[in-house]
Structures are given as structure tokens and as C-alpha cells.
Design a protein around this motif. Structure first.
Motif, PDB file in Angstrom:
ATOM      1  N   ILE A  47      16.867 -11.390   8.169  1.00  0.00           N
ATOM      2  CA  ILE A  47      17.354 -10.148   8.783  1.00  0.00           C
ATOM      3  C   ILE A  47      16.249  -9.094   8.781  1.00  0.00           C
ATOM      4  CG2 ILE A  47      18.986  -8.228   8.521  1.00  0.00           C
ATOM      5  CD1 ILE A  47      20.973 -10.296   7.351  1.00  0.00           C
ATOM      6  N   ARG A  48      15.511  -9.007   7.690  1.00  0.00           N
ATOM      7  CA  ARG A  48      14.424  -8.030   7.603  1.00  0.00           C
ATOM      8  C   ARG A  48      13.317  -8.366   8.604  1.00  0.00           C
ATOM      9  NH1 ARG A  48      13.717  -4.828   3.118  1.00  0.00           N
ATOM     10  NH2 ARG A  48      11.465  -5.239   3.082  1.00  0.00           N
ATOM     11  N   SER A  49      13.011  -9.633   8.762  1.00  0.00           N
ATOM     12  CA  SER A  49      11.996 -10.034   9.729  1.00  0.00           C
ATOM     13  C   SER A  49      12.437  -9.703  11.159  1.00  0.00           C
ATOM     14  CB  SER A  49      11.713 -11.526   9.592  1.00  0.00           C
ATOM     15  OG  SER A  49      10.776 -11.959  10.547  1.00  0.00           O
ATOM     16  N   TRP A  50      13.701  -9.967  11.457  1.00  0.00           N
ATOM     17  CA  TRP A  50      14.260  -9.679  12.783  1.00  0.00           C
ATOM     18  C   TRP A  50      14.283  -8.172  13.050  1.00  0.00           C
ATOM     19  CZ3 TRP A  50      15.153 -11.210  17.432  1.00  0.00           C
ATOM     20  CH2 TRP A  50      16.209 -10.724  18.200  1.00  0.00           C
ATOM     21  N   ASN A  51      14.610  -7.386  12.036  1.00  0.00           N
ATOM     22  CA  ASN A  51      14.696  -5.927  12.158  1.00  0.00           C
ATOM     23  C   ASN A  51      13.487  -5.257  11.508  1.00  0.00           C
ATOM     24  OD1 ASN A  51      17.647  -5.302  13.225  1.00  0.00           O
ATOM     25  ND2 ASN A  51      17.835  -6.957  11.726  1.00  0.00           N
ATOM     26  N   SER A  52      12.299  -5.748  11.830  1.00  0.00           N
ATOM     27  CA  SER A  52      11.092  -5.299  11.127  1.00  0.00           C
ATOM     28  C   SER A  52      10.802  -3.818  11.352  1.00  0.00           C
ATOM     29  CB  SER A  52       9.883  -6.136  11.558  1.00  0.00           C
ATOM     30  OG  SER A  52       9.683  -6.045  12.965  1.00  0.00           O
ATOM     31  N   ALA A  53      11.142  -3.280  12.506  1.00  0.00           N
ATOM     32  CA  ALA A  53      10.909  -1.855  12.747  1.00  0.00           C
ATOM     33  C   ALA A  53      11.824  -1.004  11.873  1.00  0.00           C
ATOM     34  CB  ALA A  53      11.113  -1.517  14.228  1.00  0.00           C
ATOM     35  N   ASP A  54      13.072  -1.432  11.732  1.00  0.00           N
ATOM     36  CA  ASP A  54      13.987  -0.714  10.839  1.00  0.00           C
ATOM     37  C   ASP A  54      13.514  -0.771   9.387  1.00  0.00           C
ATOM     38  OD1 ASP A  54      15.707   0.235  12.747  1.00  0.00           O
ATOM     39  OD2 ASP A  54      17.431  -0.999  12.163  1.00  0.00           O
ATOM     40  N   VAL A  55      12.914  -1.894   9.005  1.00  0.00           N
ATOM     41  CA  VAL A  55      12.383  -2.013   7.639  1.00  0.00           C
ATOM     42  C   VAL A  55      11.272  -0.985   7.418  1.00  0.00           C
ATOM     43  CG1 VAL A  55      11.099  -3.503   6.060  1.00  0.00           C
ATOM     44  CG2 VAL A  55      13.042  -4.425   7.341  1.00  0.00           C
ATOM     45  N   LEU A  56      10.359  -0.862   8.374  1.00  0.00           N
ATOM     46  CA  LEU A  56       9.282   0.120   8.249  1.00  0.00           C
ATOM     47  C   LEU A  56       9.838   1.543   8.236  1.00  0.00           C
ATOM     48  CD1 LEU A  56       6.642  -1.482  10.657  1.00  0.00           C
ATOM     49  CD2 LEU A  56       6.538  -1.372   8.155  1.00  0.00           C
ATOM     50  N   LEU A  57      10.857   1.788   9.047  1.00  0.00           N
ATOM     51  CA  LEU A  57      11.519   3.099   9.067  1.00  0.00           C
ATOM     52  C   LEU A  57      12.093   3.428   7.696  1.00  0.00           C
ATOM     53  CD1 LEU A  57      12.796   5.480  10.881  1.00  0.00           C
ATOM     54  CD2 LEU A  57      14.843   4.020  10.896  1.00  0.00           C
ATOM     55  N   TYR A  58      12.814   2.473   7.128  1.00  0.00           N
ATOM     56  CA  TYR A  58      13.477   2.705   5.843  1.00  0.00           C
ATOM     57  C   TYR A  58      12.455   2.888   4.724  1.00  0.00           C
ATOM     58  CZ  TYR A  58      16.693   2.136   1.933  1.00  0.00           C
ATOM     59  OH  TYR A  58      17.412   2.336   0.774  1.00  0.00           O
ATOM     60  N   GLU A  59      11.451   2.040   4.700  1.00  0.00           N
ATOM     61  CA  GLU A  59      10.448   2.135   3.634  1.00  0.00           C
ATOM     62  C   GLU A  59       9.710   3.467   3.698  1.00  0.00           C
ATOM     63  OE1 GLU A  59       8.106  -1.366   4.228  1.00  0.00           O
ATOM     64  OE2 GLU A  59       9.445  -2.638   3.014  1.00  0.00           O
ATOM     65  N   HIS A  60       9.381   3.915   4.891  1.00  0.00           N
ATOM     66  CA  HIS A  60       8.665   5.185   5.046  1.00  0.00           C
ATOM     67  C   HIS A  60       9.495   6.357   4.544  1.00  0.00           C
ATOM     68  CE1 HIS A  60       5.832   8.033   6.937  1.00  0.00           C
ATOM     69  NE2 HIS A  60       6.927   8.748   7.188  1.00  0.00           N
ATOM     70  N   PHE A  61      10.748   6.439   5.006  1.00  0.00           N
ATOM     71  CA  PHE A  61      11.552   7.608   4.656  1.00  0.00           C
ATOM     72  C   PHE A  61      12.200   7.494   3.275  1.00  0.00           C
ATOM     73  CE2 PHE A  61      11.100   8.439   9.209  1.00  0.00           C
ATOM     74  CZ  PHE A  61      10.659   9.750   9.125  1.00  0.00           C
ATOM     75  N   ASN A  62      12.215   6.288   2.715  1.00  0.00           N
ATOM     76  CA  ASN A  62      12.603   6.179   1.309  1.00  0.00           C
ATOM     77  C   ASN A  62      11.539   6.848   0.432  1.00  0.00           C
ATOM     78  OD1 ASN A  62      14.323   5.303  -0.816  1.00  0.00           O
ATOM     79  ND2 ASN A  62      12.928   3.592  -1.221  1.00  0.00           N
TER      80      ASN A  62
END
Length: 334
Positions: A240-255
Motif C-alpha cells: 500500500i505504501r509503495s502504491w501510495n508513495s506520494a502520500d507517504v512522502l506527504l505524511y513523512e514530511h508533515f509529520n
């Protein structure tokens, strides 16, 4: 308009000195993302608009699947708050809302994906109901399923959070552009909240908007029962993280920026958080009579609140207001 407040024995330590430095913000745009806790934030903002006689857009006047444009709100002057789903388009939003504060909330991508997958009935749309774990089957060939003809919610099955914050699908794998967009959002958005730290987020919201503790209270509702959740193995989460890789970068940045905001808040942050949580417990004890389960839009059952009957008229009205959602307030104020 409702002017009610529940009676609590906790005082805000928002000092007179701090109050001199800021004035309550009455113009707010919520960049609402799906299945992240955005509806609770929207209900908080809607209640503030209601109690302060601030105008909201009319219910169902927004097209959520396209970038915001000013004509969506044509004939609705003097709008103060925006709490609907739409794709972020800052120039057009600025034209309507002027010098508003911009806020949003995001969620850990695997949890958000799982919630959206079932809320939007993707197993039914993609004929995956017969599988014991429809998400596992989807992740075997996500591109194929996303591109299924007449799959209405295909755009919510891939990077659904970053999409609503303005990242075009054509750039979902462009890491340079994603990094650029993250910096742009960090500059443009006044506060990015994190679902997993919901109360902490509200303390930051309170400070950002120069509001009081009463203004950010909420009742826990519309939570899925545990029987309607799907177990995600570590292997499935990685897919799921690989498929939604942009969302992962979004979350990691704003976390990361989230915890920086907390460190910059000052040494009263955890005192304020403790005060707020006591007030939240007190409001739930005062207001909540019982819970009941109901399906929303034919989706999974969620937990809803029935307000207590044996309350003073003032407290009962306040509890009813706490139990309203943003759509209720848009129907009243739009």
C-alpha cells in the motif's frame, strides 16, 4: 445563534498577555482530505461559525472532484469559512476568502487507504466482495483495478490525500516535483494536522486561530466498529505504501514539521493538552447518553451519539451543537 457553553471547572491558561498579541481568526479554509478526521475538524469549524454568526457556503454547492474555482460560490458573498472537499487551488481560493488561515489534516497512508477503500465501497465497485481480503486482491494488480471502466472512485484509490492538496496525477512519481510541492504547501498552509495525534493537533489549531478551549471541543462519533476493519499484514502495508508513495512522502514530511511546531509552541503545550483532554472527557460525560450504530451512505456501520435528555436547556443545546456535523451547519448558515 447558539451562545451556549458547557460549565467546566478548568480554566484556559491562555494569558491576557497572549490575548493582546492576537485576535481570534474568523476566516478559515479547511483543505479537507478523505478519511483523515477532516469531518470532525469541519464540524469544529462549522460550530465556531454558527456561534459567531459567520457565513458558510451553501450545502452541496461545491464540486469535490475538480480544482476549486470561484464560480462554485457565485452569488454567495461574505463567506468566512470553507469546510468542504475540493481540490486545492490557492489563487481561486484567495480570491474568495482573502487573508484566510489555511489548515488541513492528513493520516498515516496505509490506515487512510484501508478506511477509504471500504468507505467508498471499492470492493463492491470492483467485484472483490468474494475475496476474504479485498485489499490484498486489489494490491495484486492495483493499476488494473484502478483503471477499471466506470470505477467512480478511482481517484481515491491512489494518493488520495496529496491529490486533494493539489498534486496532479501526472506528477505522482515525479520525486523532484513532489519535493517542490511539499515546500510550497509548507509555505502556503498555516497548519497541517496529523490524525494519529488528533488532540495535539487541536491544541496547535487553537493557537493558530487564537481560539479558546471551548471552541475546539468535539464528541467522538462516526467511528467504524472494529468488526468492520481489515487486518493489514506488514507485507500488505508495504504494498500500500509503495502504491501510495506520494502520500507517504506527504505524511513523512508533515509529520516532521508537526513535531517541530509542538517544540516551538512553548513549555505550556502539554499543560494545555492536559487541560483540553480533561474538558473533552467532561463534555463527553455530560453530553453522551448512549451510542448506536448506523450505516452512512450504505457504507460500514459507524458509531453515532445520542445526546442525554436530562440536561438543562442551555447544556442540552450546547451538546446538540457539539453533536452536529459540518453539513448541519452549512444547511443553517449557507
Amino acid at each position: 445563534m447558539s451562545e451556549n457553553h458547557l460549565s467546566f471547572n478548568f480554566r484556559s491558561n491562555f494569558s491576557a498577555y497572549e490575548e493582546q498579541l492576537c485576535s481570534p481568526v474568523t476566516r478559515v479554509v479547511l483543505l479537507k482530505t478523505h478519511k483523515t478526521g477532516g469531518s470532525t475538524i469541519a464540524s469544529i469549524l462549522g460550530r465556531y461559525a454558527y456561534t459567531h454568526n459567520l457565513k458558510l457556503p451553501r450545502f452541496r454547492s461545491i464540486k469535490e472532484d475538480r480544482p476549486f474555482y470561484r464560480q462554485m460560490l457565485e452569488g454567495q458573498p461574505n463567506l468566512k469559512m470553507f469546510v468542504s472537499h475540493t481540490l486545492y487551488n490557492r489563487p481561486e481560493m484567495d480570491f474568495v476568502f482573502g487573508d484566510a488561515k489555511y489548515v488541513t489534516i492528513i493520516r498515516e497512508p496505509t490506515a487512510q487507504f484501508e478506511s477509504a477503500f471500504f468507505y467508498f465501497k471499492m470492493p463492491q465497485a470492483l467485484h472483490l466482495e468474494q475475496f476474504e481480503n479485498p485489499i490484498e486482491e486489489f494490491m495484486q494488480s492495483p493499476e488494473k483495478y484502478k483503471n477499471t471502466k466506470r470505477f467512480r472512485h478511482h481517484e481515491k484509490s491512489l494518493n488520495g490525500q496529496f491529490r486533494y492538496l493539489g498534486l496532479p496525477e501526472s506528477k505522482f512519481t515525479d520525486e523532484w516535483f513532489i519535493r517542490y510541492k511539499l515546500k510550497q504547501l509548507e509555505f502556503e498552509i498555516d497548519l497541517v494536522m496529523i490524525n494519529e495525534y488528533f488532540d495535539e493537533s487541536l491544541i496547535l489549531l487553537k493557537k493558530t486561530l487564537c481560539w479558546q478551549f471551548d471552541d475546539i471541543l468535539y464528541l467522538s462519533k462516526k467511528v467504524r466498529s472494529t468488526s468492520n476493519r481489515t487486518l493489514l499484514t506488514s507485507t500488505l502495508k508495504e504494498k500500500i505504501r509503495s502504491w501510495n508513495s506520494a502520500d507517504v512522502l506527504l505524511y513523512e514530511h508533515f509529520n516532521r514539521t508537526f513535531w517541530r511546531r509542538i517544540s516551538e509552541y512553548g513549555n505550556t503545550f502539554f499543560d494545555d493538552l492536559n487541560i483540553f483532554r480533561k474538558m473533552k472527557v467532561a463534555s463527553n460525560e455530560k453530553c453522551v447518553g448512549s451510542f448506536f450504530n448506523r450505516s452512512i451512505n450504505d457504507g460500514p456501520d459507524v458509531k453515532l451519539v445520542k445526546v442525554k435528555e436530562n440536561l438543562s436547556e442551555k447544556d442540552k443545546q450546547t451538546c446538540i451543537d457539539l453533536n452536529k456535523d459540518a453539513n448541519d451547519f452549512m444547511r443553517i448558515l449557507g
